[in-house]
Design an enzyme around this catalytic site. Structure first.
Site, short mmCIF file in Angstrom:
data_model
loop_
_atom_site.label_atom_id
_atom_site.label_comp_id
_atom_site.label_asym_id
_atom_site.label_seq_id
_atom_site.Cartn_x
_atom_site.Cartn_y
_atom_site.Cartn_z
N LEU A 1 0.89 -1.15 0.00
CA LEU A 1 0.00 0.00 0.00
C LEU A 1 0.93 1.21 0.00
CD1 LEU A 1 -3.07 0.30 0.01
CD2 LEU A 1 -2.99 0.55 2.48
N ASP A 2 0.76 2.11 -0.95
CA ASP A 2 1.70 3.22 -1.12
C ASP A 2 1.91 3.99 0.18
OD1 ASP A 2 2.01 2.59 -3.75
OD2 ASP A 2 0.81 4.24 -4.54
N TYR A 3 3.07 4.60 0.29
CA TYR A 3 3.48 5.39 1.45
C TYR A 3 2.42 6.43 1.83
CZ TYR A 3 6.53 8.60 4.12
OH TYR A 3 7.09 9.41 5.08
#
Length: 247
Positions: free
Chosen positions: A103-105
């Site tokens: 899950l992206d930053y």
């Protein structure tokens, strides 16, 4: 009995099969003292395996957690820049856990954590089409035409056509000139949803993953997690069985 090395690493609960392949290719895996750096090697399932010169001990009990990841937290176990990672939230657990996919930053929401490498492998693999639902806060009034484009399909990564399983406008705030849209996909390329929104000419401000198949994070506070029930784990494995039965 012999199995592929990456499968045994996953079965022992160290990481997913895909990540195990990366470790092998990087020369970070030893079997009975010998570095293995190519895929396809079959070994005995009781062989001594070392990763980064530390022996890999099989974890007998499997753990499954649903984590509500905050924004600005990396979906990794370590970061050389000392930024917050998902591992920071699981320090009280006595078993080594790893994230299922990424899950992206700058994206918050639902993320599975486990020590079951085979479970992680099938949940992450695109061919099993695990559905994930997102809420996107967007600038401006998103039109029906833009929503329809997400459903019909948009082109990302130069030539890859992808479409949402479902997409709808949830709310438009006139005062702030912001829209909230919900969309569900069954794919997972890097920055997939962000690229879809760009292709539909939608300006994204903030993104949250709310659901992974039947698992919702509505009852999990931000930065917290809960164990999956035995029934929930069986439901996910049931999707795997359904896929196999169609073949």
């Amino acid at each position: 009995m012999q199995e592929r090395l990456q499968k045994i690493i996953a079965a022992r609960g160290y990481t997913s099969r895909r990540k195990a392949e990366e470790l092998i290719l990087a020369g970070r895996v030893k079997v009975n003292g010998i570095v293995i750096n190519k895929l396809g090697e079959k070994i005995n399932d009781d062989a001594k395996i070392e990763i980064n010169n530390r022996e890999l001990i099989k974890s007998e009990k499997k753990y499954y957690f649903l984590f509500n990841k905050p924004r600005l937290v990396l979906t990794t176990l370590k970061d050389p820049k000392q930024r917050p990672t998902v591992a920071d939230y699981f320090k009280n657990e006595k078993v080594r856990l790893f994230p299922v996919g990424r899950l992206d930053y700058d994206v918050s929401g639902a993320l599975l954590m486990t020590n079951d490498g085979e479970f992680a492998n099938f949940v992450m693999h695109p061919k099993y089409e695990i559905q994930k639902t997102y809420l996107a806060l967007c600038n401006g009034n998103v039109s029906k035409h833009q929503i329809n484009n997400l459903m019909k399909g948009v082109v990302i990564d130069d030539d890859y056509k992808t479409k949402a399983i479902n997409a709808k406008l949830v709310k438009y705030n006139v005062e702030d000139d912001e829209s909230i849209i919900e969309l569900t996909i069954a794919e997972g390329r890097k920055h997939h949803v962000k690229k879809m929104l760009i292709a539909a000419d939608i300006y994204l401000k903030k993104l949250k993953r709310t659901t992974i198949e039947h698992l919702q994070i509505a009852d999990v506070p931000l930065g917290k997690y809960r164990s999956l029930t035995a029934h929930e784990v069986k439901q996910l494995y049931g999707l795997f069985a359904q896929y196999k039965s169609k073949k």
